[in-house]
Design a protein around this motif. Structure first.
Motif, PDB file in Angstrom:
ATOM      1  N   SER A   1      -8.655  -8.115 -21.649  1.00 59.70           N
ATOM      2  CA  SER A   1      -9.478  -8.871 -20.713  1.00 59.70           C
ATOM      3  C   SER A   1     -10.165  -7.937 -19.729  1.00 59.70           C
ATOM      4  O   SER A   1      -9.679  -6.835 -19.464  1.00 59.70           O
ATOM      5  CB  SER A   1      -8.620  -9.849 -19.893  1.00 59.70           C
TER       6      SER A   1
ATOM      7  N   THR B   1      -5.066 -21.215 -26.067  1.00 61.62           N
ATOM      8  CA  THR B   1      -5.326 -21.893 -24.796  1.00 61.62           C
ATOM      9  C   THR B   1      -4.250 -21.557 -23.772  1.00 61.62           C
ATOM     10  O   THR B   1      -4.549 -21.227 -22.620  1.00 61.62           O
ATOM     11  CB  THR B   1      -5.407 -23.412 -25.013  1.00 61.62           C
ATOM     12  N   GLU B   2      -2.991 -21.635 -24.182  1.00 58.48           N
ATOM     13  CA  GLU B   2      -1.884 -21.351 -23.261  1.00 58.48           C
ATOM     14  C   GLU B   2      -1.935 -19.913 -22.750  1.00 58.48           C
ATOM     15  O   GLU B   2      -1.707 -19.664 -21.561  1.00 58.48           O
ATOM     16  CB  GLU B   2      -0.551 -21.628 -23.944  1.00 58.48           C
TER      17      GLU B   2
ATOM     18  N   SER C   1      -5.315 -16.327 -16.678  1.00 58.85           N
ATOM     19  CA  SER C   1      -6.107 -16.816 -15.553  1.00 58.85           C
ATOM     20  C   SER C   1      -5.237 -17.123 -14.343  1.00 58.85           C
ATOM     21  O   SER C   1      -5.644 -16.903 -13.198  1.00 58.85           O
ATOM     22  CB  SER C   1      -6.873 -18.075 -15.953  1.00 58.85           C
ATOM     23  N   MET C   2      -4.033 -17.635 -14.569  1.00 57.34           N
ATOM     24  CA  MET C   2      -3.149 -18.026 -13.473  1.00 57.34           C
ATOM     25  C   MET C   2      -2.758 -16.831 -12.600  1.00 57.34           C
ATOM     26  O   MET C   2      -2.490 -16.991 -11.410  1.00 57.34           O
ATOM     27  CB  MET C   2      -1.902 -18.718 -14.023  1.00 57.34           C
TER      28      MET C   2
ATOM     29  N   THR D   1     -11.849 -12.468 -22.364  1.00 54.68           N
ATOM     30  CA  THR D   1     -10.529 -12.324 -22.982  1.00 54.68           C
ATOM     31  C   THR D   1     -10.636 -12.397 -24.502  1.00 54.68           C
ATOM     32  O   THR D   1     -11.269 -13.301 -25.052  1.00 54.68           O
ATOM     33  CB  THR D   1      -9.577 -13.413 -22.465  1.00 54.68           C
TER      34      THR D   1
ATOM     35  N   HIS E   1      -4.951 -16.761  -9.573  1.00 58.08           N
ATOM     36  CA  HIS E   1      -4.698 -17.879  -8.663  1.00 58.08           C
ATOM     37  C   HIS E   1      -3.445 -17.639  -7.829  1.00 58.08           C
ATOM     38  O   HIS E   1      -3.450 -17.832  -6.610  1.00 58.08           O
ATOM     39  CB  HIS E   1      -4.591 -19.189  -9.433  1.00 58.08           C
TER      40      HIS E   1
ATOM     41  N   ASP F   1      -3.663 -23.880 -29.811  1.00 59.05           N
ATOM     42  CA  ASP F   1      -2.896 -24.206 -28.602  1.00 59.05           C
ATOM     43  C   ASP F   1      -2.323 -22.940 -27.975  1.00 59.05           C
ATOM     44  O   ASP F   1      -2.308 -22.806 -26.743  1.00 59.05           O
ATOM     45  CB  ASP F   1      -1.767 -25.189 -28.921  1.00 59.05           C
TER      46      ASP F   1
ATOM     47  N   THR G   1      -4.587 -17.876 -22.611  1.00 58.04           N
ATOM     48  CA  THR G   1      -5.759 -17.701 -21.753  1.00 58.04           C
ATOM     49  C   THR G   1      -5.495 -18.270 -20.360  1.00 58.04           C
ATOM     50  O   THR G   1      -5.832 -17.650 -19.346  1.00 58.04           O
ATOM     51  CB  THR G   1      -6.997 -18.352 -22.387  1.00 58.04           C
ATOM     52  N   GLU G   2      -4.844 -19.437 -20.291  1.00 65.87           N
ATOM     53  CA  GLU G   2      -4.508 -20.014 -18.992  1.00 65.87           C
ATOM     54  C   GLU G   2      -3.468 -19.171 -18.268  1.00 65.87           C
ATOM     55  O   GLU G   2      -3.526 -19.031 -17.041  1.00 65.87           O
ATOM     56  CB  GLU G   2      -4.041 -21.450 -19.160  1.00 65.87           C
ATOM     57  N   LEU G   3      -2.527 -18.584 -18.991  1.00 69.25           N
ATOM     58  CA  LEU G   3      -1.543 -17.681 -18.395  1.00 69.25           C
ATOM     59  C   LEU G   3      -2.247 -16.511 -17.714  1.00 69.25           C
ATOM     60  O   LEU G   3      -1.962 -16.185 -16.558  1.00 69.25           O
ATOM     61  CB  LEU G   3      -0.593 -17.162 -19.485  1.00 69.25           C
TER      62      LEU G   3
END
Length: 135
Positions: free
Chosen positions: A90, A9-10, A16-17, A76, A20, A6, A12-14
């Motif tokens: 990354s 995942t968190e 990526s954000m 990453t 965005h 978890d 990696t999403e951080l």
């Protein structure tokens, strides 16, 4: 503290954000990515490191139309570090309005905060020559 799937995942999403938020111009939301005292090291581009979220937002605003239209993070690799920190390595691609593309490596230190994982230190290394060469 164990580093879990978890957490991966968190984090990696951080990472990526970042693209965005920047690409949408939502620089007032950078505190969702960085600690308040983040060190954002852009010395490889001939600039002094930026200190704090406000300095990062101000620098992006100052670049204006020179900002990439697309920030893309890939490849990453996350590694546990002492003190509950995580080292994130990354690749980054920046697509410019004229269609040119630049390549960088992000070297991040990520820490767990009450609000979730945040980047406390980012060093950006530009790629200017193949096979790790420096041009």
């Amino acid at each position: 503290m164990a580093f879990t799937a978890d957490d991966r995942t968190e984090i990696t999403e951080l990472l990526s954000m970042h693209g965005h938020l920047c690409d949408r111009g939502e620089l007032d939301r950078l505190e969702e990515l960085f600690t308040p005292d983040v060190v954002y090291d852009v010395s490889d581009f001939g600039q002094e490191p930026l200190l704090g979220v406000a300095a990062c937002a101000a620098a992006a605003r100052a670049l204006g139309e020179l900002n990439p239209v697309g920030h893309h993070v890939t490849n990453t690799v996350l590694t546990e570090a002492p003190g509950g920190r995580v080292h994130a390595l990354s690749k980054g691609l920046g697509v410019n309005a004229d269609g040119t593309v630049g390549s960088v490596t992000y070297e991040d230190t990520v820490v767990r905060t009450p609000g979730g994982w945040r980047i406390s230190h980012r060093k950006i290394r530009a790629h200017r020559a193949p096979l790790g060469g420096r041009a």
